[in-house]
Design an enzyme around this catalytic site. Structure first.
Site, PDB file in Angstrom:
ATOM      1  N   ASP A   1     -74.890  56.049  26.499  1.00 26.47           N
ATOM      2  CA  ASP A   1     -74.016  56.736  26.873  1.00 26.47           C
ATOM      3  C   ASP A   1     -74.521  56.088  28.378  1.00 26.47           C
ATOM      4  OD1 ASP A   1     -73.669  58.473  25.473  1.00 26.47           O
ATOM      5  OD2 ASP A   1     -75.423  58.851  24.757  1.00 26.47           O
ATOM      6  N   HIS A   2     -74.433  55.145  28.753  1.00 24.45           N
ATOM      7  CA  HIS A   2     -75.591  54.416  29.842  1.00 24.45           C
ATOM      8  C   HIS A   2     -74.781  53.148  30.191  1.00 24.45           C
ATOM      9  CE1 HIS A   2     -78.484  53.533  32.870  1.00 24.45           C
ATOM     10  NE2 HIS A   2     -77.733  54.363  33.722  1.00 24.45           N
TER      11      HIS A   2
END
Lengths: 129, 184
Positions: B33-34
């Site tokens: 998610d990053h």
């Protein structure tokens, strides 16, 4: 070192430690209320003053150490006369006139001003000389 | 999820400095998610700066903790400065080197350097990836006079496992060096 030079160094310390603007650091500004200092910031300020001025600060020498949580010194939300006297003896660099007028515990934060820091540094430097 | 953001302490000299490493793995959930960008502009999973800073804080906490046998509850209280200049992508190794710049009865100030070695050159040099200055509070000596539980919840079981794997003894004395490469 002149008072103005001490003030300038204290101002640099506070700008660095509290991420405030230079013009916010006025002699009458309170560390807690005006400059937003929290408890860990007081330790940060002590470390930075030691570094900048080259003196050592003992625990409780600049800011009170647990006085406000001592039942002998605080009763019913007010600093007792004994508490006030203890603070006065431990912190000769602080102007207690705000507490003389109203000893409410909430007023204690107001006595720790930039000017009190400057006076503290002047006393330490004079003692070191 | 275990809240431990270093893999190994590779060197510690109580009262002086500590070095720890973190290997970045694509299996770590946060990398799903990053994202940052690689040199071609394509999105690439990168280690979040917040977790790098947490890793530095854990590294520095061990340096301060080992000095008194991990009796004191030492917690991160302030991030004074954080500058991260390079991303760490999966396969990279992060290296954190921390030293105590000031230490008092109620807390300490730490300065740390973050370095990264890219997976494309596993035997290559570490390159500087950032700087972090931190403040730590010693909870049992806090300025507010507050009481905390007697149990040291900071250096829990996961930390103990990390320390054992790294050859860091809770009874190390000031100036005694632990080096995980030599088993001590």
């Amino acid at each position: 070192m002149t008072r103005e030079e001490v003030f300038e160094k204290v101002r640099e310390v506070l700008v660095d430690a509290l991420a405030v603007d230079e013009d916010e650091v006025r002699p009458e500004a309170t560390l807690n209320g005006d400059l937003g200092a929290e408890s860990i910031d007081f330790l940060d300020i002590v470390f930075k003053l030691e570094q900048v001025f080259g003196f050592k600060v003992a625990q409780g020498e600049l800011f009170p150490d647990n006085v406000m949580s001592d039942d002998r010194y605080v009763k019913n939300g007010k600093v007792t006369p004994e508490g006030l006297e203890t603070l006065r003896q431990r912190l000769p660099h602080v102007d207690f006139s705000a507490l003389d007028a109203d000893a409410d515990v909430s007023k204690v934060a107001e006595i720790f001003t930039v000017d009190a820091l400057v006076r503290f540094c002047e006393r330490k430097l004079a003692a070191k000389a | 999820m275990r809240w431990i953001w270093i893999d190994r302490v590779v060197e510690v000299l109580p009262g002086a400095h500590i070095v720890a490493v973190k290997h970045v793995s694509l299996s770590e959930e946060h990398l799903l998610d990053h994202f940052g960008r690689d040199e071609t502009g394509c999105a690439m999973p990168v280690m979040p700066a917040s977790l790098i800073i947490e890793g530095v804080a854990q590294t520095a906490g061990i340096l301060l903790g080992v000095a008194d046998g991990f009796r004191e509850k030492i917690v991160l209280a302030k991030i004074s400065r954080a500058e991260l200049t390079r991303d760490a992508m999966p396969g990279a190794t992060l290296r954190y080197t921390a030293k105590a710049t000031h230490q008092g009865a109620q807390g300490a100030a730490i300065s740390a350097i973050i370095e990264v070695r890219d997976a494309s050159d596993p035997s290559g040099p570490f390159e500087t990836a950032g700087f972090v200055d931190l403040m730590f509070s010693f909870l049992d000596k806090n300025m507010s006079g507050l009481d905390f539980p007697a149990d040291n919840f900071v250096f829990g079981e996961t930390f103990q496992t990390l320390l054992r794997a790294s050859g860091v003894s809770p009874t190390m004395s000031r100036g005694e060096r632990a080096d995980s490469a030599s088993g001590r």
